[in-house]
Design an enzyme around this catalytic site. Structure first.
Site, mmCIF file in Angstrom:
data_model
loop_
_atom_site.group_PDB
_atom_site.id
_atom_site.type_symbol
_atom_site.label_atom_id
_atom_site.label_comp_id
_atom_site.label_asym_id
_atom_site.label_seq_id
_atom_site.Cartn_x
_atom_site.Cartn_y
_atom_site.Cartn_z
ATOM 1 C CB SER A 1 4.850 -1.883 11.948
ATOM 2 O OG SER A 1 4.434 -0.538 12.119
ATOM 3 N N GLY B 1 2.042 2.181 10.682
ATOM 4 C CA GLY B 1 2.973 3.300 10.528
ATOM 5 C C GLY B 1 3.635 3.712 11.833
ATOM 6 C CD GLU C 1 -3.086 5.456 6.671
ATOM 7 O OE1 GLU C 1 -3.064 5.577 5.434
ATOM 8 O OE2 GLU C 1 -2.151 4.967 7.329
ATOM 9 C CD GLU D 1 -3.781 -2.643 7.140
ATOM 10 O OE1 GLU D 1 -2.678 -2.895 6.663
ATOM 11 O OE2 GLU D 1 -4.378 -1.576 6.921
ATOM 12 C CG HIS E 1 -5.964 1.886 5.003
ATOM 13 N ND1 HIS E 1 -5.555 2.779 5.957
ATOM 14 C CD2 HIS E 1 -4.922 1.036 4.802
ATOM 15 C CE1 HIS E 1 -4.310 2.482 6.313
ATOM 16 N NE2 HIS E 1 -3.899 1.435 5.625
ATOM 17 C CG ASN F 1 -1.695 1.271 1.408
ATOM 18 O OD1 ASN F 1 -1.813 2.056 0.457
ATOM 19 N ND2 ASN F 1 -2.257 1.490 2.589
ATOM 20 C CE LYS G 1 0.298 3.470 4.866
ATOM 21 N NZ LYS G 1 0.023 3.612 6.279
HETATM 22 C C1 PEP Z 1 -0.941 0.081 5.843
HETATM 23 O O1 PEP Z 1 -0.974 1.250 5.540
HETATM 24 O O2 PEP Z 1 -1.828 -0.666 5.429
HETATM 25 C C2 PEP Z 1 0.151 -0.401 6.687
HETATM 26 C C3 PEP Z 1 0.091 -1.625 7.132
HETATM 27 O O3 PEP Z 1 1.180 0.471 6.931
HETATM 28 P P1 PEP Z 1 2.574 0.140 7.660
HETATM 29 O O4 PEP Z 1 3.081 -1.155 7.106
HETATM 30 O O5 PEP Z 1 3.451 1.295 7.329
HETATM 31 O O6 PEP Z 1 2.294 0.027 9.107
#
Ligand code: PEP
Length: 265
Positions: free
Chosen positions: A223, A184, A108, A178, A106, A9, A11
């Site tokens: 992460s 992040g 976000e 998630e 997601h 992803n 972003k």
């Molecule tokens: C994501 O944005 O779906 C995500 C898992 O980000 P990160 O791996 O940076 O935590």
């Protein structure tokens, strides 16, 4: 056995030049099973791979990925089919630009744009109707985890989709667990913590759809990086990863692909 799936992803990151460089580094290193030529830097890829890129770069990435092993995905899709929805992207448009996948719900977008479970479900239905595989994201905040609400929150998020999804579409889903507190932040759920939620999601899917529920891939996101990917993906119900930050570094993304390809359960 479910085939592992690693989805990046990106972003809201990238540029024409940066995307071309990143995809070139990744693609030139990927070696498929039975392929004879060995690239200078090589990673055996025996899993499904996708990158979900910002909408303005879909056409560029479609061209760069054509004929290769990496599939294309969008990061969001409209809950509507077409019409006066300024700024939205229809599922049919993503499909026309070569997308096989689209991320829906997601955290976000749930947090920043107040997307509800019902809207996320509509987006997933739009994606499926256009021939895309929705990657539906579910996850709890830190406060919700600390209040012991993880299963209730995540279960409600998935149920909102399962309640409206025709039975014959269930096998086409990808679910991504998630935890919001891990995205992040550099904090990762331990493999055991993640597996506990994945097992609950699997049980929910199977309770409603005994056969198809077993085939749905449930990714972990939050992460995930080269250092923790193998142990996470070794868990019984963790079928791959949705990767944010590490998907922007070719070496890290390749290492996660290698870890996914090496896992045998
Ligand atoms: C994501 O944005 O779906 C995500 C898992 O980000 P990160 O791996 O940076 O935590």
């Amino acid at each position: 056995m479910r085939r592992k799936f690693v989805a990046g992803n990106w972003k809201m990151n990238g540029s024409l030049a940066a995307n071309a460089a990143l995809l070139s580094q990744i693609q030139s290193a990927i070696q498929l099973p039975m392929q004879s030529k060995t690239p200078a830097v090589s990673v055996q890829a025996d899993c499904d791979i996708a990158v979900c890129v910002p909408a303005p770069y879909l056409a560029q990435c479609q061209a760069l990925l054509a004929g290769g092993p990496i599939a294309l995905g969008g990061q969001d899709v409209s809950a509507q089919t077409a019409g006066a929805f300024t700024g939205d992207t229809a599922a049919s448009m993503l499909h026309e630009l070569g997308c096989a996948y689209v991320i829906v719900g997601h955290s976000e977008r749930r947090a920043g744009y107040a997307e509800t479970n019902a809207q996320v479900a509509q987006k997933a239905l739009q994606a499926l109707a256009a021939g895309l595989t929705p990657i539906i994201c579910v996850g709890e905040t830190l406060a919700q985890r600390e209040a012991g609400q993880t299963n209730a929150i995540v279960g409600t998020q998935l149920a909102a989709l399962l309640d409206v999804l025709p039975a014959d579409q269930v096998g086409k889903l990808v679910v991504a667990y998630e935890p919001v507190w891990a995205i992040g932040t550099g904090k990762t759920a331990t493999p055991e913590m993640a597996q506990e939620v994945h097992a609950m999601l699997r049980a929910m899917l199977v309770a409603r759809h005994a056969q198809q529920g077993m085939t749905v891939r449930i990714l972990y996101g939050g992460s995930m990086k080269p250092e923790n990917a193998a142990e996470l993906m070794a868990m019984a119900d963790i079928d791959g990863g949705l990767i944010g930050g590490a998907a922007l570094k070719a070496a890290d993304f390749l290492a996660i692909i290698a870890a996914a390809s090496a896992v045998t359960k």
